[in-house]
Design a protein around this motif. Sequence first.
Motif, PDB file in Angstrom:
ATOM      1  N   ASN A  46     -25.187   4.488   6.538  1.00  0.00           N
ATOM      2  CA  ASN A  46     -26.640   4.392   6.430  1.00  0.00           C
ATOM      3  C   ASN A  46     -27.262   4.251   7.821  1.00  0.00           C
ATOM      4  O   ASN A  46     -26.550   4.238   8.837  1.00  0.00           O
ATOM      5  N   ALA A  47     -28.578   4.156   7.866  1.00  0.00           N
ATOM      6  CA  ALA A  47     -29.282   4.141   9.146  1.00  0.00           C
ATOM      7  C   ALA A  47     -28.879   2.944  10.008  1.00  0.00           C
ATOM      8  O   ALA A  47     -28.711   3.064  11.226  1.00  0.00           O
ATOM      9  N   LYS A  48     -28.712   1.776   9.375  1.00  0.00           N
ATOM     10  CA  LYS A  48     -28.335   0.586  10.139  1.00  0.00           C
ATOM     11  C   LYS A  48     -26.938   0.731  10.723  1.00  0.00           C
ATOM     12  O   LYS A  48     -26.676   0.330  11.873  1.00  0.00           O
ATOM     13  N   GLU A  49     -26.050   1.316   9.956  1.00  0.00           N
ATOM     14  CA  GLU A  49     -24.685   1.522  10.448  1.00  0.00           C
ATOM     15  C   GLU A  49     -24.655   2.525  11.594  1.00  0.00           C
ATOM     16  O   GLU A  49     -23.878   2.370  12.559  1.00  0.00           O
ATOM     17  N   LEU A  50     -25.505   3.537  11.519  1.00  0.00           N
ATOM     18  CA  LEU A  50     -25.589   4.501  12.615  1.00  0.00           C
ATOM     19  C   LEU A  50     -26.127   3.827  13.870  1.00  0.00           C
ATOM     20  O   LEU A  50     -25.614   4.055  14.978  1.00  0.00           O
ATOM     21  N   ALA A  51     -27.146   2.991  13.706  1.00  0.00           N
ATOM     22  CA  ALA A  51     -27.691   2.270  14.857  1.00  0.00           C
ATOM     23  C   ALA A  51     -26.625   1.367  15.475  1.00  0.00           C
ATOM     24  O   ALA A  51     -26.467   1.315  16.701  1.00  0.00           O
ATOM     25  N   GLU A  52     -25.894   0.655  14.623  1.00  0.00           N
ATOM     26  CA  GLU A  52     -24.835  -0.228  15.127  1.00  0.00           C
ATOM     27  C   GLU A  52     -23.813   0.559  15.939  1.00  0.00           C
ATOM     28  O   GLU A  52     -23.417   0.140  17.036  1.00  0.00           O
ATOM     29  N   ARG A  53     -23.405   1.688  15.387  1.00  0.00           N
ATOM     30  CA  ARG A  53     -22.417   2.504  16.089  1.00  0.00           C
ATOM     31  C   ARG A  53     -22.934   2.956  17.436  1.00  0.00           C
ATOM     32  O   ARG A  53     -22.217   2.880  18.448  1.00  0.00           O
ATOM     33  N   ASN A  54     -24.160   3.406  17.482  1.00  0.00           N
ATOM     34  CA  ASN A  54     -24.666   3.982  18.726  1.00  0.00           C
ATOM     35  C   ASN A  54     -25.067   2.934  19.747  1.00  0.00           C
ATOM     36  O   ASN A  54     -24.929   3.163  20.958  1.00  0.00           O
ATOM     37  N   VAL A  55     -25.537   1.781  19.309  1.00  0.00           N
ATOM     38  CA  VAL A  55     -25.721   0.671  20.256  1.00  0.00           C
ATOM     39  C   VAL A  55     -24.361   0.268  20.819  1.00  0.00           C
ATOM     40  O   VAL A  55     -24.214   0.033  22.026  1.00  0.00           O
ATOM     41  N   GLY A  56     -23.351   0.215  19.948  1.00  0.00           N
ATOM     42  CA  GLY A  56     -22.000  -0.096  20.421  1.00  0.00           C
ATOM     43  C   GLY A  56     -21.488   0.925  21.417  1.00  0.00           C
ATOM     44  O   GLY A  56     -20.857   0.560  22.429  1.00  0.00           O
ATOM     45  N   GLU A  57     -21.748   2.215  21.153  1.00  0.00           N
ATOM     46  CA  GLU A  57     -21.329   3.249  22.106  1.00  0.00           C
ATOM     47  C   GLU A  57     -22.017   3.052  23.459  1.00  0.00           C
ATOM     48  O   GLU A  57     -21.390   3.195  24.517  1.00  0.00           O
ATOM     49  N   ASN A  58     -23.311   2.729  23.423  1.00  0.00           N
ATOM     50  CA  ASN A  58     -24.035   2.511  24.680  1.00  0.00           C
ATOM     51  C   ASN A  58     -23.405   1.374  25.491  1.00  0.00           C
ATOM     52  O   ASN A  58     -23.204   1.489  26.702  1.00  0.00           O
ATOM     53  N   LEU A  59     -23.102   0.270  24.822  1.00  0.00           N
ATOM     54  CA  LEU A  59     -22.542  -0.890  25.512  1.00  0.00           C
ATOM     55  C   LEU A  59     -21.151  -0.587  26.059  1.00  0.00           C
ATOM     56  O   LEU A  59     -20.814  -0.981  27.180  1.00  0.00           O
ATOM     57  N   ASP A  60     -20.342   0.121  25.272  1.00  0.00           N
ATOM     58  CA  ASP A  60     -19.014   0.495  25.753  1.00  0.00           C
ATOM     59  C   ASP A  60     -19.098   1.376  26.993  1.00  0.00           C
ATOM     60  O   ASP A  60     -18.327   1.221  27.948  1.00  0.00           O
ATOM     61  N   GLN A  61     -20.027   2.329  26.973  1.00  0.00           N
ATOM     62  CA  GLN A  61     -20.161   3.219  28.128  1.00  0.00           C
ATOM     63  C   GLN A  61     -20.644   2.458  29.356  1.00  0.00           C
ATOM     64  O   GLN A  61     -20.154   2.697  30.475  1.00  0.00           O
ATOM     65  N   LEU A  62     -21.572   1.542  29.157  1.00  0.00           N
ATOM     66  CA  LEU A  62     -22.072   0.762  30.293  1.00  0.00           C
ATOM     67  C   LEU A  62     -20.974  -0.116  30.889  1.00  0.00           C
ATOM     68  O   LEU A  62     -20.836  -0.205  32.116  1.00  0.00           O
TER      69      LEU A  62
END
Length: 354
Positions: A2-18
Amino acid sequence: MNAKELAERNVGENLDQLMNLDPRGYGVCRVLYPGARSYMGEPIAMKCAKDLKAALNEDDIVYIITGFVLLPHMHAEMDGIIGAMLLARLVARAYGAKPVIICPDECSLAVEKLSNTVGLHLYDTAEELKKYPVSVGRVIFTKDNAQAKQQAENILAALPPKAVIAIEAPGANSRGVYHNAKGKDLTALEAKTDILFRKCQDKGIFNMAIGDLGNELGMGSITEHLTRYVPYMGENSCTCGCGGGSASAVAAKDIITATISHWGAEAVIAATAWLLEQPELIHSRELEEDAIKTASACGMVDMYGWLDYCIDGVEKDFHVTLLEMMRLCVISNLKQFAKNEEWFDKVIEKHFFA
């Protein structure tokens, strides 16, 4: 999804990349991260933050193990101790938990001074830690292998934890030898906290580890990846003659690999702030600067041995800027999620994100 799970995944991707930016350009973070990501199965800082959240309640004890003593000056390094104290601040503020810093004597003064910097009251007895709020404990762990088992049992009896976190803590190889980044033997210099960590694992206590090379406590979760791709990690590749290589033998349940372990801690803090929708849990740039200055004043050294405002060769201003990027990634998503939820749903319908 769902939308919240997608947001969680992509915020997590951002933090991992940083946390895996590579300003030094030597590439080890690019090597480590695929191994950690494969092992964890999803964005790793967010996964650790979720698992830590699931493990903790108010007044729970959390061990935070740190303190890597370096040659030639035999001082502890900046990386690890600052992140440990910021994680202590996080678990106290986010969950009302009681953090206990477990470290070698070389970090004792820094724990005392940094406790004031991060806003926690420092106590050295179990009774005081349990009694008073907004507190942090300190345990100086032995370097004597013969004494470590008994000390670990005493600590567990007095302060049984619900979670244990290792950050930039030395990890012995399969032969009990501790190494630095170039495969030299540091066994005599390091606190034998592996023994405490293993005892926690034996009791089923949630455990996680943060490292940036592979010789840190807990990184045994990706041993095959380390020994294949990272210098000095495989058997007979260390320079001390033990034949066991530099890779840590202890495998943590959850791991984070980052360019600098400090950044891994900050990614967990930012991920927790997103999960709880409390961006104020991310400490200020001023606190970040004060913590770096305080640790240096207490004798913590950069990886090259300098008493300056660097962590692992990266200057203070870079750390502050990266912290701000993490903060903005969290705040931007929390502010804009409701406006964009319908668009998230449309993206999900295209089935790119499984």
